[in-house]
Motif scaffolding. Structure first.
Motif, mmCIF file in Angstrom:
data_model
loop_
_atom_site.group_PDB
_atom_site.id
_atom_site.type_symbol
_atom_site.label_atom_id
_atom_site.label_comp_id
_atom_site.label_asym_id
_atom_site.label_seq_id
_atom_site.Cartn_x
_atom_site.Cartn_y
_atom_site.Cartn_z
ATOM 1 N N SER A 1 74.257 97.690 115.675
ATOM 2 C CA SER A 1 73.310 96.797 116.449
ATOM 3 C C SER A 1 73.291 95.485 115.972
ATOM 4 N N LEU A 2 73.410 94.648 116.792
ATOM 5 C CA LEU A 2 73.634 93.189 116.566
ATOM 6 C C LEU A 2 72.801 92.288 117.615
ATOM 7 N N VAL A 3 71.776 91.504 117.044
ATOM 8 C CA VAL A 3 71.172 90.670 117.690
ATOM 9 C C VAL A 3 71.173 89.078 117.333
ATOM 10 N N VAL A 4 71.889 88.419 118.415
ATOM 11 C CA VAL A 4 72.274 86.830 118.161
ATOM 12 C C VAL A 4 71.388 85.967 118.974
ATOM 13 N N HIS A 5 71.759 84.803 118.847
ATOM 14 C CA HIS A 5 71.377 83.649 119.855
ATOM 15 C C HIS A 5 72.322 83.318 120.697
ATOM 16 N N GLU A 6 71.949 83.047 122.131
ATOM 17 C CA GLU A 6 72.918 82.475 122.832
ATOM 18 C C GLU A 6 73.870 81.418 122.468
ATOM 19 N N GLY A 7 74.999 81.365 122.573
ATOM 20 C CA GLY A 7 75.875 80.391 122.025
ATOM 21 C C GLY A 7 76.456 80.807 120.714
ATOM 22 N N ASP A 8 76.182 81.818 120.099
ATOM 23 C CA ASP A 8 76.668 82.508 118.798
ATOM 24 C C ASP A 8 78.059 82.917 119.036
ATOM 25 N N THR A 9 78.944 82.967 118.039
ATOM 26 C CA THR A 9 80.049 84.067 118.153
ATOM 27 C C THR A 9 79.909 85.091 117.346
ATOM 28 N N VAL A 10 80.435 86.236 117.959
ATOM 29 C CA VAL A 10 80.227 87.522 117.348
ATOM 30 C C VAL A 10 81.489 88.295 117.225
ATOM 31 N N THR A 11 81.591 89.107 116.136
ATOM 32 C CA THR A 11 82.672 89.896 115.971
ATOM 33 C C THR A 11 82.329 91.186 115.654
ATOM 34 N N LEU A 12 82.853 91.965 116.647
ATOM 35 C CA LEU A 12 82.458 93.341 116.414
ATOM 36 C C LEU A 12 83.675 94.002 115.842
ATOM 37 N N ASN A 13 83.296 95.364 115.177
ATOM 38 C CA ASN A 13 84.698 96.135 114.269
ATOM 39 C C ASN A 13 84.702 97.514 114.779
ATOM 40 N N LEU B 1 86.722 92.720 118.072
ATOM 41 C CA LEU B 1 86.574 92.084 119.442
ATOM 42 C C LEU B 1 85.735 90.966 119.180
ATOM 43 N N ASN B 2 86.223 89.830 119.480
ATOM 44 C CA ASN B 2 85.421 88.619 119.370
ATOM 45 C C ASN B 2 84.981 88.031 120.708
ATOM 46 N N ILE B 3 83.671 87.759 120.700
ATOM 47 C CA ILE B 3 82.997 86.978 121.725
ATOM 48 C C ILE B 3 82.550 85.490 121.348
ATOM 49 N N THR B 4 83.145 84.433 121.878
ATOM 50 C CA THR B 4 82.611 83.220 121.647
ATOM 51 C C THR B 4 81.797 82.558 122.336
ATOM 52 N N ALA B 5 80.718 81.717 122.339
ATOM 53 C CA ALA B 5 79.999 80.971 122.823
ATOM 54 C C ALA B 5 79.122 82.108 123.932
ATOM 55 N N THR B 6 78.449 83.040 123.056
ATOM 56 C CA THR B 6 77.862 84.170 123.819
ATOM 57 C C THR B 6 76.864 83.765 124.906
ATOM 58 N N GLN B 7 76.699 84.619 125.846
ATOM 59 C CA GLN B 7 75.701 84.445 126.992
ATOM 60 C C GLN B 7 75.020 85.777 127.176
ATOM 61 N N THR B 8 73.627 85.504 127.830
ATOM 62 C CA THR B 8 72.710 86.686 127.748
ATOM 63 C C THR B 8 73.506 87.700 128.689
ATOM 64 N N GLY B 9 74.230 87.436 129.350
ATOM 65 C CA GLY B 9 75.081 88.622 130.054
ATOM 66 C C GLY B 9 76.044 89.380 129.422
ATOM 67 N N ASP B 10 76.079 88.881 128.123
ATOM 68 C CA ASP B 10 77.171 89.696 127.074
ATOM 69 C C ASP B 10 76.374 90.935 126.720
ATOM 70 N N SER B 11 75.043 90.742 126.750
ATOM 71 C CA SER B 11 74.333 92.001 126.087
ATOM 72 C C SER B 11 74.814 93.189 126.838
ATOM 73 N N ALA B 12 75.196 94.099 125.908
ATOM 74 C CA ALA B 12 75.643 95.471 126.414
ATOM 75 C C ALA B 12 75.860 96.318 125.135
ATOM 76 N N ILE B 13 76.437 97.509 125.323
ATOM 77 C CA ILE B 13 76.992 98.349 124.365
ATOM 78 C C ILE B 13 78.306 98.105 124.405
ATOM 79 N N TYR B 14 79.091 97.993 123.377
ATOM 80 C CA TYR B 14 80.519 97.529 123.281
ATOM 81 C C TYR B 14 81.223 99.161 122.582
ATOM 82 N N LEU B 15 82.108 99.621 123.345
ATOM 83 C CA LEU B 15 82.534 100.894 122.986
ATOM 84 C C LEU B 15 84.004 100.741 122.466
ATOM 85 N N CYS B 16 84.672 101.342 121.492
ATOM 86 C CA CYS B 16 85.797 101.305 121.223
ATOM 87 C C CYS B 16 86.453 102.730 121.169
ATOM 88 N N ALA B 17 87.543 103.180 121.743
ATOM 89 C CA ALA B 17 87.997 104.305 121.902
ATOM 90 C C ALA B 17 89.679 104.311 121.463
#
Lengths: 110, 111
Positions: A10-22, A74-90
């Protein structure tokens, strides 16, 4: 036993942040690694990675695979509220088998 | 273009009752079809897959069964539901490539 592990869970960030999911994996007969985004219902396809070191990019999202160290990010730059979701790796191991990780729940606060 | 449908979207059933969930795919022929279950806060668990009419492979021994009576139709069934059958059921398809495409899902609550 085949294993796909995602972090963080689980990860909570502010809009505009960059996130990295592993996503790390231990799977026999690796064919490819896939990333999906799941909002309320169906997971939607983001990327498929088969070769190490080649970045796949779509807008603000990008992903890369390391087959030697057995992981993907998986990198997401300049995050937006619409990026809120569960990200699945398979990981696709052939013979109609996808092994999924637990998912990362990403929340973007305005 | 291809479309995958699932119904119903939500279902609340008592313990011990039967179950039938349906999945159909449009715009393709001879797809591989899959049933997954997603428990709350967890990843997807493959339940069944089918590479053709009448051909079903089961991944996890459980209270459920699957059937494929037509090329683009996949059905998930149970004769008697258990509390542990609650979850989000997803149908998916592919055409022999690595990428699977998912339907909208059925949220099943067993009370």
């Amino acid at each position: 036993e085949d294993k796909v592990v995602q972090s963080p869970l689980s990860l909570v960030v502010h809009e505009g942040d960059t996130v990295t999911l592993n996503c790390s994996y231990e799977v026999t007969n690796f064919r490819s690694l896939l990333w999906y985004k799941q909002e309320k219902k169906a997971p939607t396809f983001l990327f498929m990675l088969t070769s190490s070191g080649i970045e796949k990019k779509s807008g603000r999202l990008s992903s890369i695979l390391d087959k030697k160290e057995l992981f993907s990010i998986l990198n997401i730059t300049a995050t937006q509220t619409g990026d809120s979701a569960i990200y699945l790796c398979a990981v696709n191991k052939g013979a109609q088998k996808l092994v999924f990780g637990q998912g990362t729940r990403l929340t973007i606060n305005p | 273009s291809q479309t995958i449908h699932q119904w119903p979207a939500t279902l609340v059933q008592p313990v011990g009752s039967p179950l039938s969930l349906e999945c159909t795919v449009e715009g393709t022929s001879n797809p591989n079809l899959y049933w997954y279950r997603q428990a709350a806060g967890r990843g997807l668990q493959l339940l069944f897959y089918s590479v053709g009419i009448g051909q079903i492979s089961s991944e996890v021994p459980q209270n459920l069964s699957a059937s494929r009576p037509q090329d683009r139709q996949f059905i998930l069934s149970s004769k008697k539901l258990l509390l542990s059958d609650s979850g989000f059921y997803l149908c998916a398809w592919d055409r022999g490539t690595d990428t699977q495409y998912f339907g909208p899902g059925t949220r099943l609550t067993v009370l």
